[in-house]
Design a protein around this motif. Structure first.
Motif, PDB file in Angstrom:
ATOM      1  N   VAL A 172     -68.981 -26.621 -31.163  1.00  0.00           N
ATOM      2  CA  VAL A 172     -69.599 -26.786 -32.485  1.00  0.00           C
ATOM      3  C   VAL A 172     -70.413 -28.071 -32.537  1.00  0.00           C
ATOM      4  O   VAL A 172     -71.534 -28.100 -33.077  1.00  0.00           O
ATOM      5  CB  VAL A 172     -68.513 -26.785 -33.581  1.00  0.00           C
ATOM      6  CG1 VAL A 172     -69.125 -27.110 -34.943  1.00  0.00           C
ATOM      7  CG2 VAL A 172     -67.805 -25.435 -33.622  1.00  0.00           C
ATOM      8  N   ARG A 175     -73.642 -27.653 -30.416  1.00  0.00           N
ATOM      9  CA  ARG A 175     -74.618 -26.763 -31.055  1.00  0.00           C
ATOM     10  C   ARG A 175     -75.129 -27.314 -32.382  1.00  0.00           C
ATOM     11  O   ARG A 175     -76.100 -26.784 -32.935  1.00  0.00           O
ATOM     12  CB  ARG A 175     -73.968 -25.399 -31.301  1.00  0.00           C
ATOM     13  CG  ARG A 175     -73.505 -24.697 -30.028  1.00  0.00           C
ATOM     14  CD  ARG A 175     -74.651 -24.102 -29.288  1.00  0.00           C
ATOM     15  NE  ARG A 175     -74.241 -23.572 -27.989  1.00  0.00           N
ATOM     16  CZ  ARG A 175     -75.013 -22.837 -27.211  1.00  0.00           C
ATOM     17  NH1 ARG A 175     -76.239 -22.541 -27.616  1.00  0.00           N
ATOM     18  NH2 ARG A 175     -74.600 -22.426 -26.032  1.00  0.00           N
ATOM     19  N   TRP A 177     -73.827 -27.074 -35.326  1.00  0.00           N
ATOM     20  CA  TRP A 177     -73.634 -26.169 -36.459  1.00  0.00           C
ATOM     21  C   TRP A 177     -72.952 -26.929 -37.592  1.00  0.00           C
ATOM     22  O   TRP A 177     -72.113 -27.796 -37.363  1.00  0.00           O
ATOM     23  CB  TRP A 177     -72.774 -24.983 -36.042  1.00  0.00           C
ATOM     24  CG  TRP A 177     -73.434 -24.086 -35.036  1.00  0.00           C
ATOM     25  CD1 TRP A 177     -74.780 -23.885 -34.888  1.00  0.00           C
ATOM     26  CD2 TRP A 177     -72.797 -23.283 -34.040  1.00  0.00           C
ATOM     27  NE1 TRP A 177     -75.024 -22.997 -33.868  1.00  0.00           N
ATOM     28  CE2 TRP A 177     -73.825 -22.612 -33.331  1.00  0.00           C
ATOM     29  CE3 TRP A 177     -71.472 -23.056 -33.688  1.00  0.00           C
ATOM     30  CZ2 TRP A 177     -73.549 -21.739 -32.282  1.00  0.00           C
ATOM     31  CZ3 TRP A 177     -71.199 -22.184 -32.651  1.00  0.00           C
ATOM     32  CH2 TRP A 177     -72.224 -21.528 -31.965  1.00  0.00           C
ATOM     33  N   MET A 196     -68.900 -21.769 -40.013  1.00  0.00           N
ATOM     34  CA  MET A 196     -70.079 -22.630 -39.909  1.00  0.00           C
ATOM     35  C   MET A 196     -71.328 -21.906 -40.400  1.00  0.00           C
ATOM     36  O   MET A 196     -71.308 -20.697 -40.633  1.00  0.00           O
ATOM     37  CB  MET A 196     -70.286 -23.061 -38.443  1.00  0.00           C
ATOM     38  CG  MET A 196     -69.145 -23.848 -37.848  1.00  0.00           C
ATOM     39  SD  MET A 196     -68.949 -23.502 -36.087  1.00  0.00           S
ATOM     40  CE  MET A 196     -68.240 -21.868 -36.097  1.00  0.00           C
ATOM     41  N   THR A 198     -75.785 -22.123 -39.669  1.00  0.00           N
ATOM     42  CA  THR A 198     -76.908 -22.728 -38.969  1.00  0.00           C
ATOM     43  C   THR A 198     -78.193 -22.183 -39.569  1.00  0.00           C
ATOM     44  O   THR A 198     -78.185 -21.132 -40.233  1.00  0.00           O
ATOM     45  CB  THR A 198     -76.855 -22.432 -37.455  1.00  0.00           C
ATOM     46  OG1 THR A 198     -77.890 -23.150 -36.781  1.00  0.00           O
ATOM     47  CG2 THR A 198     -77.026 -20.950 -37.183  1.00  0.00           C
ATOM     48  N   ARG A 206     -80.566 -18.927 -43.064  1.00  0.00           N
ATOM     49  CA  ARG A 206     -79.189 -19.254 -42.704  1.00  0.00           C
ATOM     50  C   ARG A 206     -78.492 -18.088 -42.010  1.00  0.00           C
ATOM     51  O   ARG A 206     -78.579 -16.947 -42.480  1.00  0.00           O
ATOM     52  CB  ARG A 206     -78.408 -19.666 -43.956  1.00  0.00           C
ATOM     53  CG  ARG A 206     -78.806 -21.022 -44.500  1.00  0.00           C
ATOM     54  CD  ARG A 206     -78.067 -21.331 -45.794  1.00  0.00           C
ATOM     55  NE  ARG A 206     -78.298 -22.693 -46.245  1.00  0.00           N
ATOM     56  CZ  ARG A 206     -79.347 -23.078 -46.965  1.00  0.00           C
ATOM     57  NH1 ARG A 206     -80.261 -22.185 -47.308  1.00  0.00           N
ATOM     58  NH2 ARG A 206     -79.491 -24.334 -47.329  1.00  0.00           N
ATOM     59  N   SER A 226     -71.189 -13.704 -35.673  1.00  0.00           N
ATOM     60  CA  SER A 226     -72.413 -14.358 -36.135  1.00  0.00           C
ATOM     61  C   SER A 226     -73.244 -13.325 -36.878  1.00  0.00           C
ATOM     62  O   SER A 226     -73.511 -12.240 -36.353  1.00  0.00           O
ATOM     63  CB  SER A 226     -73.202 -14.933 -34.949  1.00  0.00           C
ATOM     64  OG  SER A 226     -74.391 -15.572 -35.385  1.00  0.00           O
ATOM     65  N   ARG A 241     -76.859 -15.888 -29.518  1.00  0.00           N
ATOM     66  CA  ARG A 241     -76.023 -17.027 -29.907  1.00  0.00           C
ATOM     67  C   ARG A 241     -74.573 -16.805 -29.475  1.00  0.00           C
ATOM     68  O   ARG A 241     -73.935 -17.700 -28.912  1.00  0.00           O
ATOM     69  CB  ARG A 241     -76.099 -17.220 -31.423  1.00  0.00           C
ATOM     70  CG  ARG A 241     -75.212 -18.362 -31.926  1.00  0.00           C
ATOM     71  CD  ARG A 241     -75.268 -18.487 -33.435  1.00  0.00           C
ATOM     72  NE  ARG A 241     -76.612 -18.826 -33.889  1.00  0.00           N
ATOM     73  CZ  ARG A 241     -77.328 -18.085 -34.737  1.00  0.00           C
ATOM     74  NH1 ARG A 241     -76.825 -16.965 -35.232  1.00  0.00           N
ATOM     75  NH2 ARG A 241     -78.539 -18.448 -35.096  1.00  0.00           N
TER      76      ARG A 241
END
Length: 260
Positions: A172, A175, A177, A196, A198, A206, A226, A241
């Motif tokens: 985390v 990255r 995030w 999280m 991003t 988002r 994700s 990702r």
């Protein structure tokens, strides 16, 4: 008396092609700034961008026609037409590339390692507006994902809870995030969870991410999900990702096992 030299007229189409190209770029810039500053939601930003791309596309088309007219008639305006063509190509190249990529991919914007019990979004669910995608995982996506991304599967390792928490925290942090909620893994007593968000580079859209850690049959199991907040097509962003994150965590887990 000396006669004034004849001057060819300037192509009005060439002038208008440049105006259209500049206007389209201006609309796209405003849409980008408004999306990044959250003045437009995802759907509104896409519509505004599409309008800007369409205007620039008209400028590109007008520039091509003006160029042909200038070639035949000798009118002035070649510079305006050339500038409009370059600006139009710059404005439409990336969207056209995305459309080409999207045409080869199914409509999917939610990726998970667990189809039976996908990791749930809690904080992100409250942050999503009404116009965003549903938070619940759509079961019909499972067979599509299995076919396209068979490498996306849970990680199961024999490591203590402290090592698993370190692996996830390092991921985390690397990255970058934004963490919305975090509960450390405590083995069989308590599952771990990190939620999280991003943002995309250009529009700042988002994507929500959650990593869940459970104890299954005496081993630590890491699941990940994700999902994009807007749009039915993510152009493979979420899958890339998840694949990259899983590879990184597997590598870190193997390293931790060797060091034990």
């Amino acid at each position: 008396m000396r006669r004034a030299p004849l001057v060819e007229p300037t192509s009005r189409l060439a002038v208008w092609s440049l105006r259209l190209a500049l206007a389209g770029l201006a609309v796209m810039l405003v849409a980008l700034v408004a999306a990044r500053s959250d003045r437009l939601d995802g759907l509104q930003a896409v519509v505004a961008l599409a309008i800007g791309v369409g205007i620039s596309g008209l400028g590109l088309l007008a520039a091509m026609v003006a160029g042909a007219i200038i070639w035949v008639t000798g009118y002035r305006g070649a510079r305006q037409a050339a500038a409009a063509a370059l600006l139009g190509l710059a404005a439409t190249a990336y969207p056209v590339t995305l459309l080409a990529i999207g045409s080869r991919l199914p409509a999917m914007a939610d990726i998970t390692t667990d189809f039976a019990d996908p990791p749930r979004f809690a904080i992100a669910a409250m942050a999503r507006p009404e116009t965003a995608n549903p938070v619940a995982y759509a079961p019909q996506l499972a067979p599509i994902q299995r076919r396209l991304y068979p490498e996306i599967r849970p990680i199961e390792v024999d490591l203590p809870a402290e090592s698993i928490n370190t692996i996830v925290s390092d991921l985390v942090e690397e990255r970058r995030w934004t963490v919305l909620d975090q509960v450390d893994y405590r083995g069989p007593e308590r599952e771990g969870r990190v939620e999280m968000v991003t943002r995309s580079l250009l529009l700042g859209f988002r994507d929500d991410i959650v990593i869940r850690i459970r104890s299954v049959n005496g081993r630590s199991r890491i699941d990940m999900r994700s999902a994009s907040r807007y749009g039915r097509q993510d152009f493979g962003v979420n899958a890339r990702r998840v694949i990259a994150a899983l590879d990184e965590m597997r590598t870190a887990a193997r390293r931790a096992q060797r060091e034990r």
